[in-house]
Design an enzyme around this catalytic site. Structure first.
Site, PDB file in Angstrom:
ATOM      1  N   TYR A 179       2.417   4.844   0.856  1.00 59.90           N
ATOM      2  CA  TYR A 179       3.279   4.815   1.898  1.00 59.90           C
ATOM      3  C   TYR A 179       2.147   6.670   2.744  1.00 59.90           C
ATOM      4  O   TYR A 179       1.939   6.964   2.145  1.00 59.90           O
ATOM      5  CB  TYR A 179       4.620   6.106   1.518  1.00 59.90           C
ATOM      6  CG  TYR A 179       5.937   5.493   0.773  1.00 59.90           C
ATOM      7  CD1 TYR A 179       6.753   4.372   1.269  1.00 59.90           C
ATOM      8  CD2 TYR A 179       6.312   5.712   0.111  1.00 59.90           C
ATOM      9  CE1 TYR A 179       8.032   3.485   0.874  1.00 59.90           C
ATOM     10  CE2 TYR A 179       7.403   4.794  -1.396  1.00 59.90           C
ATOM     11  CZ  TYR A 179       8.200   3.892  -0.609  1.00 59.90           C
ATOM     12  OH  TYR A 179       9.258   3.292  -1.330  1.00 59.90           O
ATOM     13  N   HIS A 220      10.567  -9.556   0.866  1.00 61.57           N
ATOM     14  CA  HIS A 220      10.700  -7.508   0.971  1.00 61.57           C
ATOM     15  C   HIS A 220      11.678  -6.757   1.416  1.00 61.57           C
ATOM     16  O   HIS A 220      12.857  -7.412   1.978  1.00 61.57           O
ATOM     17  CB  HIS A 220       9.663  -7.419   1.748  1.00 61.57           C
ATOM     18  CG  HIS A 220       8.747  -6.100   1.845  1.00 61.57           C
ATOM     19  ND1 HIS A 220      10.405  -4.688   1.741  1.00 61.57           N
ATOM     20  CD2 HIS A 220       7.694  -5.712   0.901  1.00 61.57           C
ATOM     21  CE1 HIS A 220       8.871  -4.105   1.726  1.00 61.57           C
ATOM     22  NE2 HIS A 220       7.605  -4.435   0.751  1.00 61.57           N
ATOM     23  N   ASP A 270       0.740  -0.911   0.096  1.00 62.73           N
ATOM     24  CA  ASP A 270       0.250   0.026   0.047  1.00 62.73           C
ATOM     25  C   ASP A 270       0.803   1.276  -0.351  1.00 62.73           C
ATOM     26  O   ASP A 270       1.912   1.183   0.409  1.00 62.73           O
ATOM     27  CB  ASP A 270      -1.010  -0.021   1.125  1.00 62.73           C
ATOM     28  CG  ASP A 270      -0.789   0.116   2.442  1.00 62.73           C
ATOM     29  OD1 ASP A 270      -0.856   0.157   3.430  1.00 62.73           O
ATOM     30  OD2 ASP A 270       0.561  -0.639   2.246  1.00 62.73           O
ATOM     31  N   PHE A 292       7.012   2.081  -3.928  1.00 61.29           N
ATOM     32  CA  PHE A 292       8.288   2.244  -3.949  1.00 61.29           C
ATOM     33  C   PHE A 292       8.774   3.690  -3.943  1.00 61.29           C
ATOM     34  O   PHE A 292       8.827   3.555  -4.190  1.00 61.29           O
ATOM     35  CB  PHE A 292       8.936   1.341  -4.249  1.00 61.29           C
ATOM     36  CG  PHE A 292       8.504  -0.069  -3.537  1.00 61.29           C
ATOM     37  CD1 PHE A 292       8.847  -0.304  -2.451  1.00 61.29           C
ATOM     38  CD2 PHE A 292       8.120  -1.537  -4.339  1.00 61.29           C
ATOM     39  CE1 PHE A 292       8.625  -1.651  -1.557  1.00 61.29           C
ATOM     40  CE2 PHE A 292       7.482  -2.460  -3.796  1.00 61.29           C
ATOM     41  CZ  PHE A 292       7.638  -3.206  -2.727  1.00 61.29           C
TER      42      PHE A 292
END
Length: 256
Positions: free
Chosen positions: A90, A212, A88, A101
Protein backbone atom coordinates in the site's frame (compact mmCIF):
# COMPACT_ATOMS: atom_id res chain seq x y z
CA UNK A 1 1.07 -12.60 17.28
CA UNK A 2 3.61 -10.33 15.66
CA UNK A 3 3.10 -6.60 15.28
CA UNK A 4 5.37 -3.73 14.26
CA UNK A 5 6.27 -1.32 17.06
CA UNK A 6 5.89 1.76 14.88
CA UNK A 7 6.18 5.33 16.04
CA UNK A 8 3.06 7.42 15.57
CA UNK A 9 3.10 10.41 13.23
CA UNK A 10 0.66 13.24 12.56
CA UNK A 11 -2.92 12.08 12.22
CA UNK A 12 -2.36 9.14 14.55
CA UNK A 13 -0.97 6.87 11.82
CA UNK A 14 2.06 4.63 12.46
CA UNK A 15 5.29 5.89 10.91
CA UNK A 16 5.89 3.07 8.47
CA UNK A 17 8.55 4.74 6.33
CA UNK A 18 11.78 2.93 5.52
CA UNK A 19 14.40 4.55 7.77
CA UNK A 20 17.63 2.76 6.80
CA UNK A 21 19.60 1.66 3.73
CA UNK A 22 17.69 -1.06 1.93
CA UNK A 23 20.55 -3.58 2.17
CA UNK A 24 20.26 -3.45 5.98
CA UNK A 25 16.64 -4.58 5.72
CA UNK A 26 17.87 -7.95 4.44
CA UNK A 27 19.61 -8.62 7.75
CA UNK A 28 18.24 -10.77 10.55
CA UNK A 29 16.36 -13.21 8.33
CA UNK A 30 16.02 -16.87 9.31
CA UNK A 31 18.99 -18.95 8.17
CA UNK A 32 16.80 -20.65 5.55
CA UNK A 33 16.44 -17.32 3.71
CA UNK A 34 19.88 -15.84 4.44
CA UNK A 35 21.77 -17.40 1.53
CA UNK A 36 19.09 -16.37 -0.92
CA UNK A 37 19.15 -12.80 0.43
CA UNK A 38 22.94 -12.55 0.36
CA UNK A 39 23.09 -13.85 -3.18
CA UNK A 40 20.54 -11.30 -4.31
CA UNK A 41 22.36 -8.42 -2.60
CA UNK A 42 25.60 -9.45 -4.31
CA UNK A 43 23.96 -9.53 -7.74
CA UNK A 44 23.84 -6.66 -10.18
CA UNK A 45 20.05 -6.54 -9.92
CA UNK A 46 20.16 -6.43 -6.13
CA UNK A 47 22.79 -3.70 -6.02
CA UNK A 48 20.87 -1.63 -8.56
CA UNK A 49 17.65 -1.99 -6.55
CA UNK A 50 19.35 -0.90 -3.32
CA UNK A 51 20.95 2.07 -5.05
CA UNK A 52 17.63 3.20 -6.51
CA UNK A 53 15.71 2.92 -3.25
CA UNK A 54 18.47 4.58 -1.21
CA UNK A 55 18.77 7.45 -3.68
CA UNK A 56 15.04 8.10 -3.66
CA UNK A 57 14.94 8.03 0.13
CA UNK A 58 17.93 10.40 0.30
CA UNK A 59 16.04 12.75 -2.02
CA UNK A 60 13.27 13.00 0.56
CA UNK A 61 10.83 10.53 -0.97
CA UNK A 62 8.80 8.48 1.53
CA UNK A 63 9.38 4.77 0.92
CA UNK A 64 7.11 2.14 2.46
CA UNK A 65 7.17 -0.09 4.46
CA UNK A 66 9.64 0.22 7.33
CA UNK A 67 10.49 -3.50 7.15
CA UNK A 68 10.16 -4.63 3.52
CA UNK A 69 11.08 -8.24 4.30
CA UNK A 70 8.84 -8.69 7.32
CA UNK A 71 6.89 -11.51 5.64
CA UNK A 72 10.02 -13.68 5.66
CA UNK A 73 11.01 -13.08 9.27
CA UNK A 74 8.46 -15.35 10.90
CA UNK A 75 8.51 -18.34 8.53
CA UNK A 76 10.98 -20.65 6.84
CA UNK A 77 10.09 -22.37 3.54
CA UNK A 78 9.33 -25.57 5.46
CA UNK A 79 6.94 -23.73 7.79
CA UNK A 80 4.94 -22.12 4.98
CA UNK A 81 1.59 -23.80 4.43
CA UNK A 82 -0.07 -21.11 2.31
CA UNK A 83 1.26 -18.33 0.09
CA UNK A 84 -0.99 -15.34 -0.54
CA UNK A 85 0.61 -13.31 -3.30
CA UNK A 86 0.00 -9.59 -3.61
CA UNK A 87 1.45 -7.11 -6.08
CA UNK A 88 3.10 -4.28 -4.16
CA UNK A 89 2.69 -2.56 -0.79
CA UNK A 90 0.00 0.00 0.00
CA UNK A 91 1.29 3.46 -0.90
CA UNK A 92 -0.39 5.64 1.75
CA UNK A 93 1.07 6.76 5.09
CA UNK A 94 0.67 4.25 7.90
CA UNK A 95 -0.71 1.45 5.73
CA UNK A 96 1.93 -1.01 4.50
CA UNK A 97 3.48 -3.23 7.15
CA UNK A 98 5.46 -5.68 5.04
CA UNK A 99 2.64 -8.21 4.76
CA UNK A 100 0.54 -8.46 1.61
CA UNK A 101 -2.97 -7.00 1.98
CA UNK A 102 -2.48 -6.34 5.73
CA UNK A 103 -2.61 -2.99 7.56
CA UNK A 104 -2.05 -2.23 11.25
CA UNK A 105 -5.11 -2.17 13.48
CA UNK A 106 -6.50 1.35 13.67
CA UNK A 107 -5.67 2.15 10.04
CA UNK A 108 -8.56 2.54 7.58
CA UNK A 109 -9.13 -0.79 5.86
CA UNK A 110 -8.41 -0.65 2.09
CA UNK A 111 -11.13 -1.86 -0.30
CA UNK A 112 -9.39 -5.10 -1.31
CA UNK A 113 -8.87 -6.05 2.32
CA UNK A 114 -12.53 -5.30 3.08
CA UNK A 115 -13.49 -7.87 0.47
CA UNK A 116 -10.98 -10.41 1.84
CA UNK A 117 -12.41 -10.01 5.32
CA UNK A 118 -15.99 -10.32 4.05
CA UNK A 119 -15.17 -13.44 2.05
CA UNK A 120 -13.45 -14.96 5.08
CA UNK A 121 -16.61 -14.57 7.16
CA UNK A 122 -18.91 -15.70 4.34
CA UNK A 123 -16.71 -18.75 3.79
CA UNK A 124 -15.98 -19.87 7.35
CA UNK A 125 -18.38 -18.01 9.62
CA UNK A 126 -17.41 -15.89 12.60
CA UNK A 127 -17.70 -12.13 12.75
CA UNK A 128 -15.78 -9.43 10.95
CA UNK A 129 -12.51 -8.58 12.69
CA UNK A 130 -12.30 -5.08 14.11
CA UNK A 131 -9.07 -4.25 12.29
CA UNK A 132 -7.08 -5.11 9.20
CA UNK A 133 -3.99 -6.70 10.77
CA UNK A 134 -3.47 -10.14 9.22
CA UNK A 135 -0.25 -10.86 11.14
CA UNK A 136 -1.88 -13.62 13.27
CA UNK A 137 -1.88 -15.72 10.11
CA UNK A 138 1.93 -15.83 10.22
CA UNK A 139 1.81 -18.23 13.15
CA UNK A 140 -0.60 -20.39 11.14
CA UNK A 141 1.96 -20.72 8.33
CA UNK A 142 0.62 -18.10 5.91
CA UNK A 143 3.24 -16.20 3.88
CA UNK A 144 1.78 -12.79 2.96
CA UNK A 145 4.15 -11.97 0.11
CA UNK A 146 4.10 -9.10 -2.37
CA UNK A 147 5.99 -9.47 -5.65
CA UNK A 148 7.45 -5.98 -5.12
CA UNK A 149 8.44 -5.18 -1.54
CA UNK A 150 8.76 -1.38 -1.54
CA UNK A 151 6.75 1.50 -2.95
CA UNK A 152 6.87 5.30 -2.98
CA UNK A 153 4.22 7.42 -1.35
CA UNK A 154 1.19 7.94 -3.61
CA UNK A 155 2.90 6.11 -6.50
CA UNK A 156 1.49 2.59 -6.79
CA UNK A 157 3.79 0.10 -8.55
CA UNK A 158 6.61 2.67 -8.49
CA UNK A 159 9.18 -0.05 -7.73
CA UNK A 160 7.48 -2.85 -9.66
CA UNK A 161 10.23 -2.91 -12.29
CA UNK A 162 13.12 -2.07 -9.99
CA UNK A 163 14.31 -5.65 -9.54
CA UNK A 164 12.21 -6.98 -6.68
CA UNK A 165 10.67 -9.66 -8.90
CA UNK A 166 14.04 -11.39 -9.20
CA UNK A 167 14.16 -11.78 -5.42
CA UNK A 168 10.52 -12.65 -4.80
CA UNK A 169 10.52 -15.19 -7.65
CA UNK A 170 13.43 -16.87 -5.88
CA UNK A 171 11.39 -16.86 -2.66
CA UNK A 172 8.47 -18.49 -4.48
CA UNK A 173 10.83 -21.10 -5.96
CA UNK A 174 12.26 -21.88 -2.52
CA UNK A 175 8.80 -22.36 -1.03
CA UNK A 176 7.58 -24.44 -3.97
CA UNK A 177 10.72 -26.58 -3.81
CA UNK A 178 10.10 -27.57 -0.19
CA UNK A 179 8.37 -30.97 0.06
CA UNK A 180 5.93 -30.04 2.84
CA UNK A 181 2.38 -29.48 1.50
CA UNK A 182 1.52 -25.90 0.51
CA UNK A 183 -1.28 -24.05 -1.26
CA UNK A 184 -0.70 -20.96 -3.41
CA UNK A 185 -3.55 -18.44 -3.48
CA UNK A 186 -3.25 -16.48 -6.73
CA UNK A 187 -5.71 -13.60 -6.82
CA UNK A 188 -5.84 -11.54 -10.00
CA UNK A 189 -3.95 -11.61 -13.29
CA UNK A 190 -0.65 -10.44 -11.84
CA UNK A 191 -0.49 -13.24 -9.28
CA UNK A 192 -1.85 -15.81 -11.72
CA UNK A 193 1.18 -15.23 -13.95
CA UNK A 194 3.14 -17.16 -11.32
CA UNK A 195 1.11 -20.33 -11.99
CA UNK A 196 3.33 -21.12 -14.98
CA UNK A 197 6.41 -20.59 -12.82
CA UNK A 198 5.09 -23.04 -10.24
CA UNK A 199 4.49 -25.66 -12.91
CA UNK A 200 4.60 -29.22 -11.61
CA UNK A 201 5.37 -27.99 -8.09
CA UNK A 202 2.08 -26.11 -8.10
CA UNK A 203 0.22 -29.23 -9.10
CA UNK A 204 1.99 -31.24 -6.40
CA UNK A 205 1.14 -28.69 -3.75
CA UNK A 206 -2.09 -26.90 -4.68
CA UNK A 207 -3.17 -23.69 -6.41
CA UNK A 208 -6.38 -21.73 -5.86
CA UNK A 209 -7.05 -18.93 -8.35
CA UNK A 210 -9.69 -16.22 -8.66
CA UNK A 211 -10.02 -12.60 -9.64
CA UNK A 212 -8.33 -9.99 -7.48
CA UNK A 213 -10.30 -8.93 -4.36
CA UNK A 214 -10.31 -5.32 -5.56
CA UNK A 215 -13.85 -3.89 -5.94
CA UNK A 216 -13.06 -3.44 -9.64
CA UNK A 217 -12.82 -7.19 -10.20
CA UNK A 218 -14.10 -9.02 -7.12
CA UNK A 219 -17.52 -9.74 -8.66
CA UNK A 220 -16.55 -10.05 -12.31
CA UNK A 221 -16.34 -13.27 -14.33
CA UNK A 222 -14.67 -15.55 -15.13
CA UNK A 223 -13.54 -16.22 -11.54
CA UNK A 224 -15.19 -13.76 -9.12
CA UNK A 225 -13.31 -13.45 -5.85
CA UNK A 226 -16.45 -12.97 -3.79
CA UNK A 227 -18.06 -16.36 -3.37
CA UNK A 228 -14.89 -18.25 -4.36
CA UNK A 229 -14.44 -19.70 -0.84
CA UNK A 230 -10.62 -19.65 -1.02
CA UNK A 231 -10.09 -20.35 2.68
CA UNK A 232 -12.14 -23.53 2.92
CA UNK A 233 -10.82 -24.70 -0.46
CA UNK A 234 -7.27 -24.19 0.76
CA UNK A 235 -7.92 -26.21 3.89
CA UNK A 236 -9.49 -28.97 1.80
CA UNK A 237 -6.34 -29.16 -0.35
CA UNK A 238 -4.10 -29.23 2.73
CA UNK A 239 -6.12 -32.07 4.27
CA UNK A 240 -5.96 -34.01 0.99
CA UNK A 241 -2.18 -33.77 1.18
CA UNK A 242 -2.03 -34.91 4.79
CA UNK A 243 -1.44 -31.48 6.35
CA UNK A 244 -3.37 -29.77 9.13
CA UNK A 245 -5.69 -26.96 7.99
CA UNK A 246 -4.99 -23.29 8.62
CA UNK A 247 -6.84 -21.58 11.46
CA UNK A 248 -8.01 -18.63 9.39
CA UNK A 249 -10.25 -17.37 12.19
CA UNK A 250 -7.25 -16.18 14.20
CA UNK A 251 -8.12 -12.70 12.87
CA UNK A 252 -11.86 -12.86 13.59
CA UNK A 253 -14.42 -13.54 16.25
CA UNK A 254 -15.47 -17.18 16.42
CA UNK A 255 -18.77 -18.45 15.04
CA UNK A 256 -21.59 -18.27 17.56
Amino acid sequence: MRRLDDEVVAGGLPDNRLQRPLAEAFGGLPVAWAGLAQGFLASEVGQRLCDQVDQRRAAGVDIYPADPLRALRGLTPAQVKVVILGQDPYHGPGEAQGLAFSVPDGVKIPPSLRNIRQELVDDLGGVLPSGGDLSPWIDAGVLLLNTSLTVERDRPASHAKAGWATFTDAVIDAVAGDPAPKVFLLWGAHAQQKAARLGAAGARHGVVMSNHPSPLSARRPPLPFLGSRPFSRTNHLLRERGAAPVDWLLTTGRPR
